[in-house]
Design a protein around this motif. Structure first.
Motif, mmCIF file in Angstrom:
data_model
loop_
_atom_site.group_PDB
_atom_site.id
_atom_site.type_symbol
_atom_site.label_atom_id
_atom_site.label_comp_id
_atom_site.label_asym_id
_atom_site.label_seq_id
_atom_site.Cartn_x
_atom_site.Cartn_y
_atom_site.Cartn_z
ATOM 1 N N ASN A 151 5.936 -1.257 11.100
ATOM 2 C CA ASN A 151 7.355 -1.563 10.929
ATOM 3 C C ASN A 151 7.609 -2.966 11.470
ATOM 4 O O ASN A 151 7.214 -3.276 12.602
ATOM 5 C CB ASN A 151 8.217 -0.569 11.704
ATOM 6 C CG ASN A 151 8.033 0.863 11.240
ATOM 7 O OD1 ASN A 151 7.169 1.152 10.423
ATOM 8 N ND2 ASN A 151 8.829 1.771 11.783
ATOM 9 N N HIS A 185 8.339 -0.201 4.878
ATOM 10 C CA HIS A 185 8.332 0.473 6.177
ATOM 11 C C HIS A 185 9.766 0.753 6.600
ATOM 12 O O HIS A 185 10.709 0.102 6.115
ATOM 13 C CB HIS A 185 7.644 -0.402 7.235
ATOM 14 C CG HIS A 185 6.215 -0.698 6.956
ATOM 15 N ND1 HIS A 185 5.210 0.237 7.099
ATOM 16 C CD2 HIS A 185 5.599 -1.820 6.517
ATOM 17 C CE1 HIS A 185 4.044 -0.300 6.785
ATOM 18 N NE2 HIS A 185 4.260 -1.549 6.414
ATOM 19 N N PRO A 186 9.956 1.695 7.506
ATOM 20 C CA PRO A 186 11.319 1.943 8.010
ATOM 21 C C PRO A 186 11.908 0.703 8.676
ATOM 22 O O PRO A 186 11.195 -0.091 9.283
ATOM 23 C CB PRO A 186 11.104 3.062 9.046
ATOM 24 C CG PRO A 186 9.831 3.726 8.632
ATOM 25 C CD PRO A 186 8.970 2.644 8.060
ATOM 26 N N HIS A 237 14.156 3.026 -1.573
ATOM 27 C CA HIS A 237 13.543 2.961 -0.251
ATOM 28 C C HIS A 237 13.627 4.368 0.340
ATOM 29 O O HIS A 237 14.720 4.890 0.559
ATOM 30 C CB HIS A 237 14.292 1.957 0.624
ATOM 31 C CG HIS A 237 13.732 1.773 2.002
ATOM 32 N ND1 HIS A 237 12.668 0.958 2.263
ATOM 33 C CD2 HIS A 237 14.098 2.299 3.189
ATOM 34 C CE1 HIS A 237 12.393 0.971 3.557
ATOM 35 N NE2 HIS A 237 13.260 1.785 4.141
ATOM 36 N N PHE A 285 12.433 5.664 3.265
ATOM 37 C CA PHE A 285 12.226 5.861 4.695
ATOM 38 C C PHE A 285 13.556 6.014 5.425
ATOM 39 O O PHE A 285 14.523 5.324 5.127
ATOM 40 C CB PHE A 285 11.458 4.675 5.297
ATOM 41 C CG PHE A 285 10.066 4.519 4.767
ATOM 42 C CD1 PHE A 285 9.031 5.297 5.255
ATOM 43 C CD2 PHE A 285 9.794 3.604 3.762
ATOM 44 C CE1 PHE A 285 7.738 5.158 4.760
ATOM 45 C CE2 PHE A 285 8.514 3.451 3.261
ATOM 46 C CZ PHE A 285 7.476 4.234 3.763
ATOM 47 N N GLU A 286 13.575 6.931 6.401
ATOM 48 C CA GLU A 286 14.727 7.053 7.274
ATOM 49 C C GLU A 286 14.815 5.822 8.169
ATOM 50 O O GLU A 286 13.806 5.204 8.501
ATOM 51 C CB GLU A 286 14.587 8.303 8.164
ATOM 52 C CG GLU A 286 14.584 9.621 7.412
ATOM 53 C CD GLU A 286 15.974 10.051 6.986
ATOM 54 O OE1 GLU A 286 16.948 9.579 7.588
ATOM 55 O OE2 GLU A 286 16.076 10.852 6.051
#
Length: 453
Positions: free
Chosen positions: A184, A223-224, A258, A260-261
């Motif tokens: 990240n 990535h998150p 997207h 990711f959280e």
């Protein structure tokens, strides 16, 4: 054989209308709305009670499955001492470290020597270097370490008034990092807006618009995104703020495919912290950390009670860490997943904050987007207006900080205890835009008291 019975089945349900009628009767003629309903700075009318028959639907905020991590902040100046401090901190209850590294001379291999790779390490980088980001990513890959880079050029612009280099070069470098990073790498410094005096709806809208600029300009985000959030004193509203942020981000991220959280690191605000009667800061940070945890933060980095006026010190760090250890291991704040779910008040406030923030976000996008509005000074002006309203409430005694503008101890002396300058620093320099200035509510009052010591 015993049979289970529902003990409450003998009681008739009471509707919200019946409750309101009874309250109106008890008020003996006083106006219900004027007496019991108050309005928040965001324009939300808060009722004296919330009921199932008029509550918001469950909003499914997708809180993290894992319990919150306890984060220790370490500013890296001396690598050896920072390494020793990190190891000691992890041995005494911290679960993550947030290193702040100011330049590329810090060698990651030396900093990480003998540190356990089971912990998560955040690297706050107030500079933008493709080579350094790659070095951190390569180290994490080689050693299977959990690294999170906190890189935020737009946050740099908002806070300092200038890009690292320029918008073109900064975005180009960030795009290069995005394509190559195995960890990240991208963060949004949303704490700036809270510490500068923005109301909660503004904080959410500016955070969302800030993230949207990255989605628009960097197609390779795989990535998150990490959000650094400052948590204020309005207990239930702050719980709702974090929940609303997840809802809004997930809605936005879906538009860009997207999946990711968002990853949230929460820290208590500095805006309501004080020099005088400084031990009250511990009470403030405790409730703010509670809000962060109940709101679903992935990680919480507490603010030492003396952070305004003392350099980093072992005692302040230990106390702030112990506050989180008590919440986690003695108050069992880590035992229930998403505990605010189904709380009618919090669910309703979450929904209203999300709706107000979304309207403001759409207005920002319709007028050129977040960077354009920073360049034009619109964001700064609106935050300043909100901050001034809150300042007037404090100055008039309607916004209370115990020990400062309410029940102050006149015998307190602080002038000889200041290791750091605790007020807004004047740093004349040429800037591209007017920076967003973080300022505490008590600054003017404290300066007057210091001058009289």
């Amino acid at each position: 054989m015993s049979t289970k019975t529902n003990l409450f089945s003998e009681f008739e349900a009471v509707s919200s209308k019946q409750w309101k009628q009874q309250i109106q009767y008890e008020l003996k003629g006083a106006d219900y709305n004027e007496t019991l309903v108050w309005e928040s700075p965001e324009g939300i009318k808060v009722k004296p009670f919330y009921h199932l028959d008029e509550a918001a639907v469950n909003l499914h905020t997708h809180a993290p499955e894992k319990a919150f991590a306890i984060v220790q902040n370490i500013f890296v100046h001396d690598v050896k001492k920072s390494n020793e401090r990190a190891l000691d901190t992890l041995n005494r209850g911290a679960e993550s470290i947030r290193f702040t590294i100011e330049n590329e001379s810090i060698i990651v291999e030396d900093l990480m020597q003998n540190l356990p790779l089971t912990a998560t390490y955040y690297f706050n980088l107030p500079f933008l270097s493709v080579a350094y980001a790659k070095n951190l990513s390569d180290y994490a890959t080689k050693h299977q370490a959990k690294f999170v880079l906190l890189v935020d050029p737009i946050g740099q612009l908002a806070k300092e008034g200038n890009w690292f280099e320029s918008i073109e070069k900064d975005i180009e470098k960030l795009d290069t990092i995005a394509a190559a990073s195995a960890v990240n790498f991208l963060s949004v410094n949303a704490g700036l807006y809270q510490n500068a005096g923005a109301n909660i709806a503004q904080q959410l809208a500016y955070t969302l618009a800030h993230a949207n600029e990255y989605f628009n300009r960097i197609p390779a985000i795989k990535h998150p995104i990490t959000f650094e959030i400052a948590v204020g004193t309005n207990y239930f509203f702050e719980i709702a703020k974090l929940r609303a942020l997840r809802i809004l981000f997930n809605t936005l991220a879906t538009e860009y495919h997207h999946n990711f959280e968002c990853h949230i690191i929460a820290t208590p605000t500095k805006r309501n912290k004080t020099l005088y009667d400084y031990n009250v800061n511990m009470l403030r940070t405790t409730t703010e950390c509670m809000s962060a945890i109940l709101g679903g933060a992935n990680a919480v980095a507490n603010l030492p009670y003396d952070a305004l006026y003392h350099k980093d010190n072992e005692f302040g760090d230990r106390i702030s860490r112990n506050q989180l250890l008590v919440l986690k291991h003695e108050s069992y704040f880590d035992k229930v997943h998403n505990p605010a779910d189904g709380a009618y008040y919090i669910e309703t406030i979450t929904q209203q904050l999300a709706e107000k923030a979304l309207l403001l976000f759409k207005d920002i996008e319709a007028n050129g987007g977040f960077i354009t509005q920073l360049m034009e000074g619109t964001i700064q002006r609106k935050i300043s207006e909100s901050a001034q309203k809150e300042q007037e409430l404090f100055d008039n005694g309607k916004e209370i900080l115990l020990g400062t503008n309410k029940y102050p101890n006149k015998n307190d002396r602080m002038k000889d205890d200041l290791e750091l300058y605790p007020f807004v620093k004047q740093n004349p320099r040429k800037t591209l835009i007017t920076p967003i200035i973080e300022k505490r509510l008590a600054e003017k009052l404290e300066q007057e008291r210091l001058a009289q010591e």
